[in-house]
Design a protein around this motif. Structure first.
Motif, PDB file in Angstrom:
ATOM      1  N   UNK A  49       0.831  -1.202   0.000  1.00 32.79           N
ATOM      2  CA  UNK A  49       0.000   0.000   0.000  1.00 32.79           C
ATOM      3  C   UNK A  49       0.871   1.259   0.000  1.00 32.79           C
ATOM      4  N   UNK A  50       1.959   1.241   0.746  1.00 36.24           N
ATOM      5  CA  UNK A  50       2.887   2.380   0.752  1.00 36.24           C
ATOM      6  C   UNK A  50       3.467   2.581  -0.645  1.00 36.24           C
ATOM      7  N   UNK A  51       3.881   1.490  -1.288  1.00 36.60           N
ATOM      8  CA  UNK A  51       4.454   1.592  -2.636  1.00 36.60           C
ATOM      9  C   UNK A  51       3.419   2.133  -3.623  1.00 36.60           C
ATOM     10  N   UNK A  52       2.188   1.664  -3.515  1.00 38.70           N
ATOM     11  CA  UNK A  52       1.122   2.148  -4.385  1.00 38.70           C
ATOM     12  C   UNK A  52       0.883   3.642  -4.158  1.00 38.70           C
ATOM     13  N   UNK A  53       0.847   4.038  -2.909  1.00 34.86           N
ATOM     14  CA  UNK A  53       0.654   5.452  -2.577  1.00 34.86           C
ATOM     15  C   UNK A  53       1.781   6.322  -3.102  1.00 34.86           C
ATOM     16  N   UNK A  54       3.019   5.866  -2.958  1.00 31.62           N
ATOM     17  CA  UNK A  54       4.173   6.632  -3.461  1.00 31.62           C
ATOM     18  C   UNK A  54       4.107   6.740  -4.980  1.00 31.62           C
ATOM     19  N   UNK A  80       2.390  11.864  -0.436  1.00 30.93           N
ATOM     20  CA  UNK A  80       3.517  12.048   0.472  1.00 30.93           C
ATOM     21  C   UNK A  80       3.464  10.951   1.537  1.00 30.93           C
ATOM     22  N   UNK A  81       4.543  10.766   2.254  1.00 31.82           N
ATOM     23  CA  UNK A  81       4.549   9.771   3.333  1.00 31.82           C
ATOM     24  C   UNK A  81       3.569  10.160   4.434  1.00 31.82           C
ATOM     25  N   UNK A  82       3.415  11.462   4.688  1.00 35.04           N
ATOM     26  CA  UNK A  82       2.445  11.893   5.697  1.00 35.04           C
ATOM     27  C   UNK A  82       1.025  11.547   5.257  1.00 35.04           C
ATOM     28  N   UNK A  83       0.723  11.741   3.967  1.00 37.78           N
ATOM     29  CA  UNK A  83      -0.597  11.381   3.456  1.00 37.78           C
ATOM     30  C   UNK A  83      -0.811   9.875   3.553  1.00 37.78           C
ATOM     31  N   UNK A  84       0.224   9.118   3.229  1.00 40.36           N
ATOM     32  CA  UNK A  84       0.129   7.655   3.305  1.00 40.36           C
ATOM     33  C   UNK A  84      -0.093   7.213   4.744  1.00 40.36           C
ATOM     34  N   UNK A  85       0.584   7.864   5.686  1.00 39.47           N
ATOM     35  CA  UNK A  85       0.411   7.507   7.097  1.00 39.47           C
ATOM     36  C   UNK A  85      -1.046   7.649   7.523  1.00 39.47           C
ATOM     37  N   UNK A  86      -1.757   8.626   6.952  1.00 35.76           N
ATOM     38  CA  UNK A  86      -3.172   8.825   7.293  1.00 35.76           C
ATOM     39  C   UNK A  86      -4.069   7.765   6.651  1.00 35.76           C
ATOM     40  N   UNK A 118      -9.727  12.015  -0.408  1.00 33.93           N
ATOM     41  CA  UNK A 118      -8.311  12.219  -0.719  1.00 33.93           C
ATOM     42  C   UNK A 118      -7.937  11.420  -1.970  1.00 33.93           C
ATOM     43  N   UNK A 119      -8.457  10.203  -2.094  1.00 35.23           N
ATOM     44  CA  UNK A 119      -8.184   9.384  -3.278  1.00 35.23           C
ATOM     45  C   UNK A 119      -8.768  10.022  -4.535  1.00 35.23           C
ATOM     46  N   UNK A 120      -9.982  10.535  -4.433  1.00 38.33           N
ATOM     47  CA  UNK A 120     -10.622  11.181  -5.589  1.00 38.33           C
ATOM     48  C   UNK A 120      -9.855  12.441  -5.994  1.00 38.33           C
ATOM     49  N   UNK A 121      -9.392  13.210  -5.016  1.00 34.07           N
ATOM     50  CA  UNK A 121      -8.624  14.424  -5.317  1.00 34.07           C
ATOM     51  C   UNK A 121      -7.307  14.061  -6.012  1.00 34.07           C
ATOM     52  N   UNK A 122      -6.664  13.000  -5.554  1.00 39.41           N
ATOM     53  CA  UNK A 122      -5.407  12.575  -6.197  1.00 39.41           C
ATOM     54  C   UNK A 122      -5.681  12.080  -7.608  1.00 39.41           C
ATOM     55  N   UNK A 123      -6.792  11.373  -7.820  1.00 37.01           N
ATOM     56  CA  UNK A 123      -7.153  10.912  -9.162  1.00 37.01           C
ATOM     57  C   UNK A 123      -7.383  12.108 -10.085  1.00 37.01           C
ATOM     58  N   UNK A 124      -8.040  13.155  -9.575  1.00 36.29           N
ATOM     59  CA  UNK A 124      -8.243  14.375 -10.375  1.00 36.29           C
ATOM     60  C   UNK A 124      -6.907  15.021 -10.719  1.00 36.29           C
ATOM     61  N   UNK A 125      -6.011  15.060  -9.741  1.00 40.25           N
ATOM     62  CA  UNK A 125      -4.674  15.627  -9.975  1.00 40.25           C
ATOM     63  C   UNK A 125      -3.934  14.817 -11.041  1.00 40.25           C
ATOM     64  N   UNK A 126      -4.045  13.500 -10.967  1.00 39.69           N
ATOM     65  CA  UNK A 126      -3.394  12.647 -11.973  1.00 39.69           C
ATOM     66  C   UNK A 126      -4.003  12.872 -13.360  1.00 39.69           C
TER      67      UNK A 126
END
Length: 145
Positions: free
Chosen positions: A51-56, A61-67, A81-89
């Motif tokens: 999951x950490x590797x997928x998040x990276x 960020x590591x702080x976001x992954x920690x949450x 947060x996942x939807x916002x990252x998908x929009x950013x991507x």
């Protein structure tokens, strides 16, 4: 499955031991003890590392992954947060597509020089403004004499 030695985790997760120690410092993973000087991990650490590797890879960020983990270590994904990252991507993919197409045009442009190619000139102007990476820079002030 019993506990995993740090060397087993390194091999199975394809992550250097230094990264495991760093993730432990950041509170992303935790060892369950030691056997001699070697850290031991619960087998669930492999899923956590995945999951950490997928998040990276997605750019978190590591702080976001920690949450993304509940206090007990189980995944607790924030859907907003996942939807916002998908929009950013999506934005990044569009920007990179424009950049790719511009570079392909510049590579095949029939203009005698790139300085004479209107498409290439637009690409340079866009890059100067910072819009290529979605960050518009303010125009550079000009000194008038």
């Amino acid at each position: 499955m019993t506990e995993l030695d740090i060397a087993e985790v390194v091999q199975r997760a394809d992550v250097p031991a230094s990264t495991l120690r760093f993730y432990e410092e950041k509170g992303l993973i935790s060892s369950i003890g030691r056997r001699g000087l070697r850290r031991q991990y619960d087998p669930g650490v492999l899923e956590r590392l995945a999951l950490i590797a997928l998040g990276r890879t997605a750019g978190f960020s590591l702080d976001e992954i920690a949450r993304m983990f509940a206090p007990d270590g189980a995944p607790a994904l924030d859907r907003e947060m996942l939807a916002a990252k998908a929009d950013e991507l999506d934005r990044t993919i569009r920007e990179l597509g424009v950049l790719r197409d511009s570079l392909r045009h510049a590579a095949a442009c029939p203009a005698p020089s790139h300085a004479e190619c209107p498409t290439f000139r637009r690409l340079l102007k866009t890059a100067r403004s910072g819009a290529v990476r979605g960050k518009r820079r303010p125009p550079v002030p000009t000194v008038r004499e």
